[in-house]
Scaffold this motif. Sequence first.
Motif, PDB file in Angstrom:
ATOM      1  N   THR A  32       0.833  -1.214   0.000  1.00 55.95           N
ATOM      2  CA  THR A  32       0.000   0.000   0.000  1.00 55.95           C
ATOM      3  C   THR A  32       0.865   1.261   0.000  1.00 55.95           C
ATOM      4  O   THR A  32       0.423   2.309  -0.470  1.00 55.95           O
ATOM      5  CB  THR A  32      -0.937   0.023   1.227  1.00 55.95           C
ATOM      6  OG1 THR A  32      -0.147  -0.180   2.404  1.00 55.95           O
ATOM      7  CG2 THR A  32      -2.013  -1.047   1.124  1.00 55.95           C
ATOM      8  N   GLY A  58       4.563  -6.848   1.177  1.00 55.57           N
ATOM      9  CA  GLY A  58       4.570  -5.877   2.272  1.00 55.57           C
ATOM     10  C   GLY A  58       5.994  -5.740   2.805  1.00 55.57           C
ATOM     11  O   GLY A  58       6.726  -6.716   2.878  1.00 55.57           O
ATOM     12  N   ARG A  59       6.356  -4.532   3.150  1.00 52.29           N
ATOM     13  CA  ARG A  59       7.736  -4.346   3.623  1.00 52.29           C
ATOM     14  C   ARG A  59       7.803  -3.608   4.956  1.00 52.29           C
ATOM     15  O   ARG A  59       6.932  -2.835   5.303  1.00 52.29           O
ATOM     16  CB  ARG A  59       8.583  -3.644   2.571  1.00 52.29           C
ATOM     17  CG  ARG A  59       8.094  -2.273   2.177  1.00 52.29           C
ATOM     18  CD  ARG A  59       9.060  -1.628   1.157  1.00 52.29           C
ATOM     19  NE  ARG A  59       8.600  -0.314   0.792  1.00 52.29           N
ATOM     20  CZ  ARG A  59       7.805  -0.047  -0.240  1.00 52.29           C
ATOM     21  NH1 ARG A  59       7.376  -1.023  -1.018  1.00 52.29           N
ATOM     22  NH2 ARG A  59       7.437   1.192  -0.491  1.00 52.29           N
ATOM     23  N   TRP A  66       7.215  -7.633   5.503  1.00 51.80           N
ATOM     24  CA  TRP A  66       6.109  -7.575   6.451  1.00 51.80           C
ATOM     25  C   TRP A  66       5.074  -8.601   6.037  1.00 51.80           C
ATOM     26  O   TRP A  66       4.480  -8.503   4.963  1.00 51.80           O
ATOM     27  CB  TRP A  66       5.480  -6.175   6.465  1.00 51.80           C
ATOM     28  CG  TRP A  66       4.423  -6.054   7.519  1.00 51.80           C
ATOM     29  CD1 TRP A  66       3.076  -5.999   7.329  1.00 51.80           C
ATOM     30  CD2 TRP A  66       4.625  -5.984   8.938  1.00 51.80           C
ATOM     31  NE1 TRP A  66       2.426  -5.926   8.528  1.00 51.80           N
ATOM     32  CE2 TRP A  66       3.352  -5.908   9.535  1.00 51.80           C
ATOM     33  CE3 TRP A  66       5.758  -5.991   9.758  1.00 51.80           C
ATOM     34  CZ2 TRP A  66       3.194  -5.847  10.917  1.00 51.80           C
ATOM     35  CZ3 TRP A  66       5.580  -5.926  11.132  1.00 51.80           C
ATOM     36  CH2 TRP A  66       4.319  -5.847  11.705  1.00 51.80           C
ATOM     37  N   LEU A  75      -2.445  -0.316   5.842  1.00 55.25           N
ATOM     38  CA  LEU A  75      -2.956   1.026   5.570  1.00 55.25           C
ATOM     39  C   LEU A  75      -1.796   1.977   5.332  1.00 55.25           C
ATOM     40  O   LEU A  75      -0.818   1.955   6.081  1.00 55.25           O
ATOM     41  CB  LEU A  75      -3.758   1.498   6.798  1.00 55.25           C
ATOM     42  CG  LEU A  75      -4.312   2.913   6.780  1.00 55.25           C
ATOM     43  CD1 LEU A  75      -5.469   3.016   5.773  1.00 55.25           C
ATOM     44  CD2 LEU A  75      -4.811   3.301   8.173  1.00 55.25           C
ATOM     45  N   ASP A 118       7.393  -0.172  16.898  1.00 55.97           N
ATOM     46  CA  ASP A 118       6.674  -1.433  17.089  1.00 55.97           C
ATOM     47  C   ASP A 118       5.475  -1.270  18.020  1.00 55.97           C
ATOM     48  O   ASP A 118       5.580  -0.632  19.074  1.00 55.97           O
ATOM     49  CB  ASP A 118       7.582  -2.484  17.755  1.00 55.97           C
ATOM     50  CG  ASP A 118       8.646  -3.016  16.829  1.00 55.97           C
ATOM     51  OD1 ASP A 118       8.691  -2.584  15.668  1.00 55.97           O
ATOM     52  OD2 ASP A 118       9.426  -3.870  17.283  1.00 55.97           O
ATOM     53  N   GLY A 128       3.417  -2.502  13.197  1.00 55.27           N
ATOM     54  CA  GLY A 128       4.613  -1.705  12.959  1.00 55.27           C
ATOM     55  C   GLY A 128       4.301  -0.574  12.001  1.00 55.27           C
ATOM     56  O   GLY A 128       3.289  -0.593  11.289  1.00 55.27           O
ATOM     57  N   ILE A 129       5.179   0.421  12.006  1.00 61.94           N
ATOM     58  CA  ILE A 129       5.013   1.617  11.176  1.00 61.94           C
ATOM     59  C   ILE A 129       6.224   1.748  10.255  1.00 61.94           C
ATOM     60  O   ILE A 129       7.363   1.549  10.693  1.00 61.94           O
ATOM     61  CB  ILE A 129       4.975   2.896  12.067  1.00 61.94           C
ATOM     62  CG1 ILE A 129       3.932   2.761  13.178  1.00 61.94           C
ATOM     63  CG2 ILE A 129       4.764   4.154  11.233  1.00 61.94           C
ATOM     64  CD1 ILE A 129       2.526   2.550  12.730  1.00 61.94           C
ATOM     65  N   ASN A 145      -1.748  -6.653  12.980  1.00 56.77           N
ATOM     66  CA  ASN A 145      -2.301  -8.004  12.878  1.00 56.77           C
ATOM     67  C   ASN A 145      -3.647  -8.048  13.572  1.00 56.77           C
ATOM     68  O   ASN A 145      -3.752  -8.427  14.732  1.00 56.77           O
ATOM     69  CB  ASN A 145      -1.342  -9.017  13.505  1.00 56.77           C
ATOM     70  CG  ASN A 145       0.036  -8.961  12.864  1.00 56.77           C
ATOM     71  OD1 ASN A 145       0.162  -8.671  11.675  1.00 56.77           O
ATOM     72  ND2 ASN A 145       1.063  -9.215  13.659  1.00 56.77           N
ATOM     73  N   PRO A 154       5.685 -14.288  11.889  1.00 50.00           N
ATOM     74  CA  PRO A 154       6.886 -14.803  12.553  1.00 50.00           C
ATOM     75  C   PRO A 154       6.548 -15.215  13.989  1.00 50.00           C
ATOM     76  O   PRO A 154       5.555 -14.755  14.546  1.00 50.00           O
ATOM     77  CB  PRO A 154       7.850 -13.607  12.536  1.00 50.00           C
ATOM     78  CG  PRO A 154       7.121 -12.449  12.017  1.00 50.00           C
ATOM     79  CD  PRO A 154       5.795 -12.882  11.506  1.00 50.00           C
ATOM     80  N   GLY A 157       5.465 -12.690  16.430  1.00 48.47           N
ATOM     81  CA  GLY A 157       4.312 -11.855  16.079  1.00 48.47           C
ATOM     82  C   GLY A 157       3.103 -12.251  16.897  1.00 48.47           C
ATOM     83  O   GLY A 157       2.957 -13.414  17.293  1.00 48.47           O
TER      84      GLY A 157
HETATM   85  C1  BT5 Z   1       7.902  -2.563  10.622  1.00 49.62           C
HETATM   86  O1  BT5 Z   1       9.153  -2.793  10.126  1.00 49.62           O
HETATM   87  O2  BT5 Z   1       7.503  -2.946  11.688  1.00 49.62           O
HETATM   88  C2  BT5 Z   1       7.021  -1.743   9.688  1.00 49.62           C
HETATM   89  C3  BT5 Z   1       5.884  -2.544   9.131  1.00 49.62           C
HETATM   90  C4  BT5 Z   1       5.006  -1.676   8.248  1.00 49.62           C
HETATM   91  C5  BT5 Z   1       4.013  -2.492   7.474  1.00 49.62           C
HETATM   92  C6  BT5 Z   1       3.031  -1.595   6.749  1.00 49.62           C
HETATM   93  S1  BT5 Z   1       1.657  -2.484   6.130  1.00 49.62           S
HETATM   94  C7  BT5 Z   1       1.158  -1.124   5.215  1.00 49.62           C
HETATM   95  C8  BT5 Z   1       2.425  -0.523   4.627  1.00 49.62           C
HETATM   96  N1  BT5 Z   1       2.781  -1.170   3.386  1.00 49.62           N
HETATM   97  C9  BT5 Z   1       3.956  -1.810   3.485  1.00 49.62           C
HETATM   98  O3  BT5 Z   1       4.507  -2.460   2.552  1.00 49.62           O
HETATM   99  N2  BT5 Z   1       4.469  -1.644   4.725  1.00 49.62           N
HETATM  100  C10 BT5 Z   1       3.600  -0.836   5.544  1.00 49.62           C
HETATM  101  P1  BT5 Z   1      10.362  -3.405  10.935  1.00 49.62           P
HETATM  102  O4  BT5 Z   1      10.565  -2.672  12.222  1.00 49.62           O
HETATM  103  O5  BT5 Z   1      11.487  -3.445   9.964  1.00 49.62           O
HETATM  104  O6  BT5 Z   1       9.892  -4.867  11.287  1.00 49.62           O
HETATM  105  C11 BT5 Z   1       9.959  -5.895  10.347  1.00 49.62           C
HETATM  106  C12 BT5 Z   1      10.174  -7.183  11.117  1.00 49.62           C
HETATM  107  O7  BT5 Z   1       8.981  -7.514  11.855  1.00 49.62           O
HETATM  108  C13 BT5 Z   1      10.424  -8.377  10.210  1.00 49.62           C
HETATM  109  O8  BT5 Z   1      11.796  -8.536   9.948  1.00 49.62           O
HETATM  110  C14 BT5 Z   1       9.881  -9.535  11.036  1.00 49.62           C
HETATM  111  O9  BT5 Z   1      10.821  -9.931  12.001  1.00 49.62           O
HETATM  112  C15 BT5 Z   1       8.740  -8.910  11.797  1.00 49.62           C
HETATM  113  N3  BT5 Z   1       7.445  -9.101  11.120  1.00 49.62           N
HETATM  114  C16 BT5 Z   1       7.183  -9.237   9.800  1.00 49.62           C
HETATM  115  N4  BT5 Z   1       5.873  -9.316   9.574  1.00 49.62           N
HETATM  116  C17 BT5 Z   1       5.271  -9.237  10.793  1.00 49.62           C
HETATM  117  C18 BT5 Z   1       3.930  -9.253  11.219  1.00 49.62           C
HETATM  118  N5  BT5 Z   1       2.906  -9.307  10.376  1.00 49.62           N
HETATM  119  N6  BT5 Z   1       3.700  -9.138  12.559  1.00 49.62           N
HETATM  120  C19 BT5 Z   1       4.705  -9.043  13.445  1.00 49.62           C
HETATM  121  N7  BT5 Z   1       6.003  -9.020  13.095  1.00 49.62           N
HETATM  122  C20 BT5 Z   1       6.284  -9.113  11.782  1.00 49.62           C
END
Ligand code: BT5
Length: 248
Positions: A32, A58-59, A66, A75, A118, A128-129, A145, A154, A157
């Motif tokens: 997104t 998702g990243r 992500w 979002l 987080d 996460g943001i 989530n 993970p 999570g």
């Molecule tokens: C984040 O990165 O926490 C930011 C996540 C943002 C996602 C949103 S979704 C809408 C928008 N579109 C996108 O493509 N992204 C944003 P970071 O601090 O780098 O954490 C990433 C790490 O969290 C990964 O390396 C995993 O260890 C863990 N992870 C991945 N997916 C997860 C999940 N769904 N729930 C909990 N932990 C997760």
Amino acid sequence: MTRRPDLGALIADLPTARFGRPLFVHESVPSTNDLARRLAEEGAGEGTAVLALEQTRGRGRLGRSWASPPGGLYLSVVLRPRLPPARWPLLSLAVALGAASGAAEASRQQVMLKWPNDLVTSGAKVGGILLEAAADHAVAGIGINASSPPAALPPWGGVLGVALPPLLRAVLVHVEQSVDLVYAEAGQVLDRWRARCLTLGRHVRVLGAEVVEGVAEDIDGDGALVVRTHSGARRIVAGDVSVREAVG
Ligand code: BT5
């Protein structure tokens, strides 16, 4: 593009001034944040938002991925920051605070913050943001989530166990309030952050260009984490760092 029927009432009745106006809803997209960036480049105003029911790429930060199965909230909101670029890290904190407040309201659980981005419930990361900045705009990506299948996440999570429409509504309302507050009185956002923050007082290891280890003492006026090390206080700016709890 599809507009899911169960989101129709929410969209018609959204009590925000800017956030989620408009709100574009997609079944499945790579990310997104990419769609929101494109809208921003075409001139979309602050609050324009993109929601997907699933993301295929998702990243997170630092090139991490992500997990974005159906059941989660994905979002992205366009921001037109009314802050000097040096203070844009505060926006990321404001969005995280708003997202945590909205998640707490919708799920009736305590949702804490781990610096810098987080959302944590009972020790598990539930959201996460990802703030991505360009010259004249930023895109705030929010992943939570809501009711994602745990097997798709993970091991560290967690899942809030809340339906998407009320969570989306609460997140848009609280993130708007929090962003308005950071423009008007950033100190208040920082005070609320400190109150919800799990990181302060803990022994942390900050992994970035170098490793910094010490006790997380404070979040300063620009949103940086202040870490007390053996050789004095160090300011850690969000962005290129990952923070882990250290033993000892
Ligand atoms: C984040 O990165 O926490 C930011 C996540 C943002 C996602 C949103 S979704 C809408 C928008 N579109 C996108 O493509 N992204 C944003 P970071 O601090 O780098 O954490 C990433 C790490 O969290 C990964 O390396 C995993 O260890 C863990 N992870 C991945 N997916 C997860 C999940 N769904 N729930 C909990 N932990 C997760």
